[in-house]
Motif scaffolding. Sequence first.
Motif, PDB file in Angstrom:
ATOM      1  N   UNK A   2       0.813  -1.219   0.000  1.00 17.32           N
ATOM      2  CA  UNK A   2       0.000   0.000   0.000  1.00 17.32           C
ATOM      3  C   UNK A   2       0.844   1.265   0.000  1.00 17.32           C
ATOM      4  N   UNK A   3       2.144   1.129   0.258  1.00 14.98           N
ATOM      5  CA  UNK A   3       3.021   2.289   0.281  1.00 14.98           C
ATOM      6  C   UNK A   3       3.505   2.683  -1.102  1.00 14.98           C
ATOM      7  N   UNK A   4       3.156   1.911  -2.110  1.00 12.36           N
ATOM      8  CA  UNK A   4       3.638   2.138  -3.465  1.00 12.36           C
ATOM      9  C   UNK A   4       2.446   2.369  -4.403  1.00 12.36           C
ATOM     10  N   UNK A   5       2.531   3.339  -5.326  1.00 11.93           N
ATOM     11  CA  UNK A   5       1.393   3.609  -6.223  1.00 11.93           C
ATOM     12  C   UNK A   5       0.949   2.393  -7.030  1.00 11.93           C
ATOM     13  N   UNK A   6       1.888   1.588  -7.505  1.00 16.19           N
ATOM     14  CA  UNK A   6       1.502   0.413  -8.291  1.00 16.19           C
ATOM     15  C   UNK A   6       0.839  -0.630  -7.396  1.00 16.19           C
ATOM     16  N   UNK A   7       1.283  -0.754  -6.165  1.00 17.65           N
ATOM     17  CA  UNK A   7       0.634  -1.677  -5.231  1.00 17.65           C
ATOM     18  C   UNK A   7      -0.802  -1.281  -4.959  1.00 17.65           C
ATOM     19  N   UNK A   8      -1.017   0.020  -4.762  1.00 12.80           N
ATOM     20  CA  UNK A   8      -2.397   0.506  -4.556  1.00 12.80           C
ATOM     21  C   UNK A   8      -3.236   0.270  -5.808  1.00 12.80           C
ATOM     22  N   UNK A   9      -2.653   0.510  -6.986  1.00  9.61           N
ATOM     23  CA  UNK A   9      -3.386   0.275  -8.238  1.00  9.61           C
ATOM     24  C   UNK A   9      -3.763  -1.190  -8.363  1.00  9.61           C
ATOM     25  N   UNK A  10      -2.853  -2.083  -8.028  1.00  6.69           N
ATOM     26  CA  UNK A  10      -3.148  -3.512  -8.128  1.00  6.69           C
ATOM     27  C   UNK A  10      -4.309  -3.909  -7.222  1.00  6.69           C
ATOM     28  N   UNK A  11      -4.309  -3.384  -6.006  1.00  2.00           N
ATOM     29  CA  UNK A  11      -5.387  -3.713  -5.062  1.00  2.00           C
ATOM     30  C   UNK A  11      -6.715  -3.143  -5.546  1.00  2.00           C
ATOM     31  N   UNK A  64       3.506   9.205 -11.281  1.00  2.00           N
ATOM     32  CA  UNK A  64       4.586   8.720 -10.417  1.00  2.00           C
ATOM     33  C   UNK A  64       5.631   7.912 -11.189  1.00  2.00           C
ATOM     34  N   UNK A  65       5.186   7.183 -12.218  1.00  2.00           N
ATOM     35  CA  UNK A  65       6.094   6.305 -12.959  1.00  2.00           C
ATOM     36  C   UNK A  65       6.260   6.709 -14.423  1.00  2.00           C
ATOM     37  N   UNK A  66       5.719   7.848 -14.763  1.00  2.00           N
ATOM     38  CA  UNK A  66       5.825   8.373 -16.135  1.00  2.00           C
ATOM     39  C   UNK A  66       5.403   7.335 -17.178  1.00  2.00           C
ATOM     40  N   UNK A  67       4.212   6.823 -16.983  1.00  2.00           N
ATOM     41  CA  UNK A  67       3.682   5.848 -17.926  1.00  2.00           C
ATOM     42  C   UNK A  67       3.475   6.488 -19.292  1.00  2.00           C
ATOM     43  N   UNK A  68       3.636   5.670 -20.326  1.00  2.00           N
ATOM     44  CA  UNK A  68       3.369   6.129 -21.683  1.00  2.00           C
ATOM     45  C   UNK A  68       1.860   6.153 -21.908  1.00  2.00           C
ATOM     46  N   UNK A  69       1.468   6.817 -22.955  1.00  2.00           N
ATOM     47  CA  UNK A  69       0.045   6.879 -23.309  1.00  2.00           C
ATOM     48  C   UNK A  69      -0.493   5.473 -23.568  1.00  2.00           C
ATOM     49  N   UNK A  70       0.307   4.629 -24.165  1.00  2.00           N
ATOM     50  CA  UNK A  70      -0.118   3.258 -24.463  1.00  2.00           C
ATOM     51  C   UNK A  70      -0.415   2.470 -23.186  1.00  2.00           C
ATOM     52  N   UNK A  71       0.419   2.622 -22.166  1.00  2.00           N
ATOM     53  CA  UNK A  71       0.171   1.934 -20.889  1.00  2.00           C
ATOM     54  C   UNK A  71      -1.107   2.450 -20.234  1.00  2.00           C
ATOM     55  N   UNK A  72      -1.310   3.756 -20.300  1.00  2.00           N
ATOM     56  CA  UNK A  72      -2.521   4.338 -19.710  1.00  2.00           C
ATOM     57  C   UNK A  72      -3.756   3.826 -20.449  1.00  2.00           C
ATOM     58  N   UNK A  87      -5.737  -9.276 -16.016  1.00  2.00           N
ATOM     59  CA  UNK A  87      -4.663  -9.259 -17.009  1.00  2.00           C
ATOM     60  C   UNK A  87      -3.712  -8.097 -16.724  1.00  2.00           C
ATOM     61  N   UNK A  88      -4.266  -6.942 -16.399  1.00  2.00           N
ATOM     62  CA  UNK A  88      -3.443  -5.791 -16.038  1.00  2.00           C
ATOM     63  C   UNK A  88      -2.588  -6.129 -14.816  1.00  2.00           C
ATOM     64  N   UNK A  89      -3.168  -6.770 -13.828  1.00  2.00           N
ATOM     65  CA  UNK A  89      -2.422  -7.123 -12.628  1.00  2.00           C
ATOM     66  C   UNK A  89      -1.246  -8.038 -12.961  1.00  2.00           C
ATOM     67  N   UNK A  90      -1.453  -9.013 -13.829  1.00  2.00           N
ATOM     68  CA  UNK A  90      -0.357  -9.915 -14.188  1.00  2.00           C
ATOM     69  C   UNK A  90       0.737  -9.142 -14.928  1.00  2.00           C
ATOM     70  N   UNK A  91       0.353  -8.194 -15.756  1.00  2.00           N
ATOM     71  CA  UNK A  91       1.362  -7.368 -16.454  1.00  2.00           C
ATOM     72  C   UNK A  91       2.119  -6.479 -15.469  1.00  2.00           C
ATOM     73  N   UNK A  92       1.414  -5.897 -14.516  1.00  2.00           N
ATOM     74  CA  UNK A  92       2.079  -5.058 -13.523  1.00  2.00           C
ATOM     75  C   UNK A  92       3.037  -5.877 -12.671  1.00  2.00           C
ATOM     76  N   UNK A  94       4.490  -8.708 -13.562  1.00  2.00           N
ATOM     77  CA  UNK A  94       5.597  -9.148 -14.430  1.00  2.00           C
ATOM     78  C   UNK A  94       6.596  -8.002 -14.643  1.00  2.00           C
ATOM     79  N   UNK A  95       6.111  -6.805 -14.893  1.00  2.00           N
ATOM     80  CA  UNK A  95       7.001  -5.672 -15.132  1.00  2.00           C
ATOM     81  C   UNK A  95       7.641  -5.157 -13.857  1.00  2.00           C
ATOM     82  N   UNK A  96       7.068  -5.483 -12.718  1.00  2.00           N
ATOM     83  CA  UNK A  96       7.608  -5.034 -11.444  1.00  2.00           C
ATOM     84  C   UNK A  96       8.821  -5.823 -10.990  1.00  2.00           C
ATOM     85  N   UNK A  97       9.048  -6.961 -11.592  1.00  2.00           N
ATOM     86  CA  UNK A  97      10.180  -7.803 -11.181  1.00  2.00           C
ATOM     87  C   UNK A  97      11.465  -7.329 -11.791  1.00  2.00           C
TER      88      UNK A  97
END
Length: 97
Positions: A2-11, A64-72, A87-92, A94-97
Motif C-alpha cells: 500500500x506504500x507504493x502507487x503500483x501496489x495501490x493500483x493492483x489492489x 509517479x512512474x511516467x507511464x506512456x500513453x499506451x500503458x494508460x 490481465x493488467x495485474x499480471x502485467x504489472x 511481471x514488469x515489477x520484477x
Amino acid sequence: MLNHPIGRLRIIAFIEGMSFLVLLAIAMPLKYFLDMPQAVKIVGSLHGLLFVLYVLAVIHVTFAHRWTVLKVLFAMLAAFIPFGNFLLDSRLLKNGR
C-alpha cells in the motif's frame, strides 16, 4: 504494497474487477430474470465508486512512474473488459520484477 502507487493500483484494480464481475454475473441476472432491480442499483453504485478510485489510481501511477500513453490506454481499457483488470495485474506484476 500500500506504500507504493503500483501496489495501490493492483489492489484497487482487483476489487474493481471483482465488482464488475459481480455486477455482470449476479446483479444483472437478478434484475432481468428475477425482477430484482435493487441488486443492480446497489452493486452498480459500488462499482461506480470503485471505478472512480481505479481511474484516480491510474492517474497517480501515470505521474509517479511516467507511464506512456499506451500503458494508460491499456489500463483504462482493462477496466471495461471482464477479467481485464486481472490481465493488467499480471502485467504489472511481471514488469515489477
